[in-house]
Design a protein around this motif. Structure first.
Motif, PDB file in Angstrom:
ATOM      1  N   ASP A   4     -15.826 136.535 -50.793  1.00 39.93           N
ATOM      2  CA  ASP A   4     -14.689 137.441 -50.768  1.00 39.93           C
ATOM      3  C   ASP A   4     -14.111 137.466 -49.453  1.00 39.93           C
ATOM      4  O   ASP A   4     -14.801 137.499 -48.443  1.00 39.93           O
ATOM      5  N   TRP A   5     -12.749 137.615 -49.359  1.00 31.64           N
ATOM      6  CA  TRP A   5     -12.028 137.773 -48.159  1.00 31.64           C
ATOM      7  C   TRP A   5     -10.683 138.515 -48.290  1.00 31.64           C
ATOM      8  O   TRP A   5      -9.954 138.498 -49.347  1.00 31.64           O
ATOM      9  N   VAL A   6     -10.273 139.129 -47.218  1.00 33.82           N
ATOM     10  CA  VAL A   6      -8.736 140.028 -47.256  1.00 33.82           C
ATOM     11  C   VAL A   6      -8.249 139.267 -46.290  1.00 33.82           C
ATOM     12  O   VAL A   6      -8.609 139.009 -44.898  1.00 33.82           O
ATOM     13  N   GLU A   7      -6.836 139.059 -46.344  1.00 35.22           N
ATOM     14  CA  GLU A   7      -5.886 138.640 -45.577  1.00 35.22           C
ATOM     15  C   GLU A   7      -4.995 139.504 -45.058  1.00 35.22           C
ATOM     16  O   GLU A   7      -4.297 140.129 -46.063  1.00 35.22           O
ATOM     17  N   ILE A   8      -4.768 139.851 -43.761  1.00 33.36           N
ATOM     18  CA  ILE A   8      -3.776 140.934 -43.290  1.00 33.36           C
ATOM     19  C   ILE A   8      -2.760 140.421 -42.516  1.00 33.36           C
ATOM     20  O   ILE A   8      -3.150 139.710 -41.527  1.00 33.36           O
ATOM     21  N   THR A  18      -1.588 136.837 -38.486  1.00 32.19           N
ATOM     22  CA  THR A  18      -2.409 136.951 -39.722  1.00 32.19           C
ATOM     23  C   THR A  18      -3.984 137.020 -39.251  1.00 32.19           C
ATOM     24  O   THR A  18      -4.323 136.434 -38.205  1.00 32.19           O
ATOM     25  N   GLU A  20      -8.026 137.801 -40.886  1.00 29.99           N
ATOM     26  CA  GLU A  20      -8.845 137.539 -41.988  1.00 29.99           C
ATOM     27  C   GLU A  20     -10.178 138.196 -41.911  1.00 29.99           C
ATOM     28  O   GLU A  20     -10.882 138.260 -40.762  1.00 29.99           O
ATOM     29  N   ALA A  63       1.695 142.484 -45.151  1.00 29.99           N
ATOM     30  CA  ALA A  63       1.043 142.121 -46.450  1.00 29.99           C
ATOM     31  C   ALA A  63      -0.577 142.286 -46.191  1.00 29.99           C
ATOM     32  O   ALA A  63      -0.870 142.046 -45.097  1.00 29.99           O
ATOM     33  N   LEU A  64      -1.173 142.786 -47.288  1.00 27.98           N
ATOM     34  CA  LEU A  64      -2.433 142.786 -47.454  1.00 27.98           C
ATOM     35  C   LEU A  64      -2.928 142.145 -48.781  1.00 27.98           C
ATOM     36  O   LEU A  64      -2.520 142.603 -49.799  1.00 27.98           O
ATOM     37  N   VAL A  65      -3.676 141.122 -48.579  1.00 32.25           N
ATOM     38  CA  VAL A  65      -3.887 140.427 -49.885  1.00 32.25           C
ATOM     39  C   VAL A  65      -5.402 140.221 -49.968  1.00 32.25           C
ATOM     40  O   VAL A  65      -6.034 139.797 -49.071  1.00 32.25           O
ATOM     41  N   GLU A  66      -5.954 140.438 -51.377  1.00 33.60           N
ATOM     42  CA  GLU A  66      -7.458 140.347 -51.738  1.00 33.60           C
ATOM     43  C   GLU A  66      -7.672 139.153 -52.426  1.00 33.60           C
ATOM     44  O   GLU A  66      -6.912 138.920 -53.240  1.00 33.60           O
ATOM     45  N   HIS A  67      -8.641 138.439 -51.785  1.00 32.21           N
ATOM     46  CA  HIS A  67      -8.899 137.288 -52.465  1.00 32.21           C
ATOM     47  C   HIS A  67     -10.193 137.262 -52.981  1.00 32.21           C
ATOM     48  O   HIS A  67     -11.218 137.448 -52.322  1.00 32.21           O
TER      49      HIS A  67
END
Length: 77
Positions: A4-8, A18, A20, A63-67
């Motif tokens: 699991d990872w989140v990119e900010i 960016t 992570e 942006a805040l993206v959950e992967h």
């Protein structure tokens, strides 16, 4: 879950930066919490202990993206 990872993406004075946060071991997950203008992204163990935490001002976040773990992985994992 490992992977699991989140990119900010934040605004750092005209240029975006960016960051992570990645769940690096089995049984760990990434959690996001917000409050009072702060966004906190943490890697958490099974018992709920925070291992690593990143804090950002919500006004600077672009942006805040959950992967999820079953999605594409970053190069560091």
């Amino acid at each position: 879950m490992k992977g699991d990872w989140v990119e900010i993406v934040i605004d750092a004075g005209g240029t975006p930066r960016t960051y992570e946060v990645i769940a690096t071991r089995a049984g760990r997950r990434v959690e996001i919490s917000t409050g009072r203008g702060i966004v906190e992204v943490s890697e958490v163990t099974r018992t709920g202990t925070q291992v690593r935490t990143a804090r950002f001002m919500s006004s600077r976040i672009l942006a805040l993206v959950e992967h999820p773990a079953d999605g594409p992985k970053p190069d560091e994992v």
